[in-house]
Every structure is written in C-alpha cells, then in structure tokens.
Design a protein around this motif. Sequence first.
Motif, PDB file in Angstrom:
ATOM      1  N   VAL A  77      12.606  48.405 -20.752  1.00  0.00           N
ATOM      2  CA  VAL A  77      11.401  49.216 -20.561  1.00  0.00           C
ATOM      3  C   VAL A  77      10.159  48.328 -20.631  1.00  0.00           C
ATOM      4  N   VAL A  78      10.096  47.439 -21.616  1.00  0.00           N
ATOM      5  CA  VAL A  78       8.944  46.545 -21.764  1.00  0.00           C
ATOM      6  C   VAL A  78       8.833  45.630 -20.555  1.00  0.00           C
ATOM      7  N   SER A  79       9.936  45.080 -20.081  1.00  0.00           N
ATOM      8  CA  SER A  79       9.911  44.214 -18.899  1.00  0.00           C
ATOM      9  C   SER A  79       9.398  44.965 -17.682  1.00  0.00           C
ATOM     10  N   ALA A  80       9.821  46.218 -17.520  1.00  0.00           N
ATOM     11  CA  ALA A  80       9.367  47.015 -16.377  1.00  0.00           C
ATOM     12  C   ALA A  80       7.869  47.296 -16.482  1.00  0.00           C
ATOM     13  N   LEU A  81       7.377  47.584 -17.695  1.00  0.00           N
ATOM     14  CA  LEU A  81       5.946  47.840 -17.874  1.00  0.00           C
ATOM     15  C   LEU A  81       5.121  46.579 -17.603  1.00  0.00           C
ATOM     16  N   GLU A  82       5.606  45.453 -18.060  1.00  0.00           N
ATOM     17  CA  GLU A  82       4.886  44.200 -17.840  1.00  0.00           C
ATOM     18  C   GLU A  82       4.858  43.814 -16.363  1.00  0.00           C
ATOM     19  N   ALA A  83       5.850  44.216 -15.576  1.00  0.00           N
ATOM     20  CA  ALA A  83       5.928  43.850 -14.161  1.00  0.00           C
ATOM     21  C   ALA A  83       5.058  44.741 -13.279  1.00  0.00           C
ATOM     22  N   ARG A  84       4.618  45.888 -13.795  1.00  0.00           N
ATOM     23  CA  ARG A  84       3.807  46.806 -12.982  1.00  0.00           C
ATOM     24  C   ARG A  84       2.449  46.186 -12.691  1.00  0.00           C
ATOM     25  N   PRO A  85       1.919  46.431 -11.475  1.00  0.00           N
ATOM     26  CA  PRO A  85       0.570  45.930 -11.176  1.00  0.00           C
ATOM     27  C   PRO A  85      -0.465  46.734 -11.967  1.00  0.00           C
ATOM     28  N   LEU A  86      -1.579  46.067 -12.298  1.00  0.00           N
ATOM     29  CA  LEU A  86      -2.635  46.748 -13.036  1.00  0.00           C
ATOM     30  C   LEU A  86      -3.349  47.720 -12.107  1.00  0.00           C
ATOM     31  N   VAL A  87      -3.731  48.865 -12.641  1.00  0.00           N
ATOM     32  CA  VAL A  87      -4.438  49.881 -11.867  1.00  0.00           C
ATOM     33  C   VAL A  87      -5.856  49.969 -12.422  1.00  0.00           C
ATOM     34  N   PRO A  88      -6.865  49.703 -11.562  1.00  0.00           N
ATOM     35  CA  PRO A  88      -8.232  49.774 -12.082  1.00  0.00           C
ATOM     36  C   PRO A  88      -8.618  51.204 -12.439  1.00  0.00           C
ATOM     37  N   GLY A  89      -9.468  51.333 -13.442  1.00  0.00           N
ATOM     38  CA  GLY A  89      -9.935  52.646 -13.871  1.00  0.00           C
ATOM     39  C   GLY A  89     -11.045  53.131 -12.958  1.00  0.00           C
ATOM     40  N   PRO A  90     -11.531  54.347 -13.186  1.00  0.00           N
ATOM     41  CA  PRO A  90     -12.609  54.892 -12.349  1.00  0.00           C
ATOM     42  C   PRO A  90     -13.905  54.125 -12.610  1.00  0.00           C
ATOM     43  N   PRO A  91     -14.800  54.075 -11.623  1.00  0.00           N
ATOM     44  CA  PRO A  91     -16.069  53.369 -11.829  1.00  0.00           C
ATOM     45  C   PRO A  91     -16.918  54.080 -12.866  1.00  0.00           C
ATOM     46  N   GLY A  92     -17.732  53.312 -13.581  1.00  0.00           N
ATOM     47  CA  GLY A  92     -18.617  53.878 -14.600  1.00  0.00           C
ATOM     48  C   GLY A  92     -19.872  54.454 -13.978  1.00  0.00           C
ATOM     49  N   ARG A  93     -20.667  55.167 -14.791  1.00  0.00           N
ATOM     50  CA  ARG A  93     -21.916  55.756 -14.305  1.00  0.00           C
ATOM     51  C   ARG A  93     -22.931  54.658 -14.065  1.00  0.00           C
ATOM     52  N   ASP A  94     -23.856  54.915 -13.140  1.00  0.00           N
ATOM     53  CA  ASP A  94     -24.959  53.981 -12.911  1.00  0.00           C
ATOM     54  C   ASP A  94     -25.902  54.047 -14.099  1.00  0.00           C
ATOM     55  N   GLY A  95     -26.537  52.921 -14.394  1.00  0.00           N
ATOM     56  CA  GLY A  95     -27.515  52.882 -15.473  1.00  0.00           C
ATOM     57  C   GLY A  95     -28.823  53.519 -15.059  1.00  0.00           C
ATOM     58  N   ARG A  96     -29.699  53.742 -16.015  1.00  0.00           N
ATOM     59  CA  ARG A  96     -30.991  54.355 -15.714  1.00  0.00           C
ATOM     60  C   ARG A  96     -31.895  53.333 -15.042  1.00  0.00           C
ATOM     61  N   ASP A  97     -32.767  53.824 -14.182  1.00  0.00           N
ATOM     62  CA  ASP A  97     -33.732  52.959 -13.510  1.00  0.00           C
ATOM     63  C   ASP A  97     -34.825  52.566 -14.486  1.00  0.00           C
ATOM     64  N   GLY A  98     -35.508  51.458 -14.166  1.00  0.00           N
ATOM     65  CA  GLY A  98     -36.623  50.996 -14.982  1.00  0.00           C
ATOM     66  C   GLY A  98     -37.844  51.867 -14.750  1.00  0.00           C
ATOM     67  N   ALA A  99     -39.029  51.313 -15.027  1.00  0.00           N
ATOM     68  CA  ALA A  99     -40.280  52.057 -14.856  1.00  0.00           C
ATOM     69  C   ALA A  99     -40.380  52.553 -13.415  1.00  0.00           C
ATOM     70  N   ALA A 100     -40.938  53.731 -13.220  1.00  0.00           N
ATOM     71  CA  ALA A 100     -40.994  54.380 -11.914  1.00  0.00           C
ATOM     72  C   ALA A 100     -41.652  53.500 -10.865  1.00  0.00           C
ATOM     73  N   GLY A 101     -40.871  52.965  -9.958  1.00  0.00           N
ATOM     74  CA  GLY A 101     -41.356  52.226  -8.807  1.00  0.00           C
ATOM     75  C   GLY A 101     -41.993  50.883  -9.106  1.00  0.00           C
ATOM     76  N   ALA A 102     -42.053  50.422 -10.350  1.00  0.00           N
ATOM     77  CA  ALA A 102     -42.714  49.150 -10.661  1.00  0.00           C
ATOM     78  C   ALA A 102     -41.674  48.083 -10.992  1.00  0.00           C
ATOM     79  N   ALA A 103     -41.877  46.921 -10.409  1.00  0.00           N
ATOM     80  CA  ALA A 103     -41.006  45.799 -10.744  1.00  0.00           C
ATOM     81  C   ALA A 103     -41.545  45.161 -12.023  1.00  0.00           C
ATOM     82  N   GLY A 104     -40.674  44.593 -12.840  1.00  0.00           N
ATOM     83  CA  GLY A 104     -41.103  43.940 -14.071  1.00  0.00           C
ATOM     84  C   GLY A 104     -41.963  42.724 -13.774  1.00  0.00           C
TER      85      GLY A 104
END
Length: 157
Positions: free
Chosen positions: A31-58
């Motif tokens: 069972v362990v050998s079979a689990l180790e041989a499985r390809p990795l499956v990526p998880g769902p993408p995370g949420r986007d972060g919040r935007d900075g100050a409204a329309g202004a570049a730093g």
Amino acid sequence: MSPEALAEILVTTIKAALAPVRADLARLEGVVSALEARPLVPGPPGRDGRDGAAGAAGADGADGLGFDDVAASFDGDRTLALTFTKGAQVKTFPIVLDGLPRHQGIYTAGAAYVPGDLVTFGGSMWICRMPTGAKPGEHPAWQLIVKRGRDGRDGKA
C-alpha cells in the motif's frame, strides 16, 4: 522432553503466531509503495490578495547608503565607529573591540578592568580575561603573562 525438542516447539509456535503479522506487514508495504508511486495532484488555487491603495502605485524608496558614504573613526580605546553620511542622513555604528590588549599601567585597587586589559603588579604583567576589580594573582579573571625576574646585582664592585 529434551531442551532441544522444547526449543523447536517454541520456535514453531512463535513462527506460526507471527505469520499473520508478516502478512499484514507485506500488505502495508504494498500500500505504501503504491501511494508513493502516485503522481502528485495540485490543490485548488488560492484566493487573490487584496489590492493596494486605490489606483496609486507605491512611491520609490530613498536611495540607500553605500561604501562611498562611509567614514571610520577610532576613539583610541576600544571603539571603532563606522559613520555613513548622505546629505542630512547620518547613521553611526559603534563596534566595541572587546578583548583587544591595552596596557592600563600599574594595577589600581578598586578600578574596573575588562578583558584585554594589561596591568603590572608585583613586578609581573597580567592580562584580564573577564570583567573584574580583583587583584591579579588572587582571582581567576587574571592570567599571568610575564613573571617577575630575579633582582639584579647592586652594581657595587
């Protein structure tokens, strides 16, 4: 029954009792050998972060200080200071050179000595290894460097 016969019966009984455990271990290894041989499956993408100050570049940060802006000074004792200057901006970084040998003259009772201080006492030279006010030769903070020699002749014929 002989001890050899009794030992053979015990070995056979133990082997029979361990057979199911061996089978379970073999199954788990598969069972362990079979689990180790499985390809990795990526998880769902995370949420986007919040935007900075409204329309202004730093804003860009101020330029840093470099080697062209540095000066070094020594206080004649144990402190080396690096001073960075650029326009009105000045930053100083003192560096204390602990343990740097420095002759303090003849030992003075009650004075505070730090590592690296050299004193003469009783005709010998001592170096301080840890902060102390104790007398050389009477405390482990002091290490003898040069032992007093014998007195010379009086110079008379």
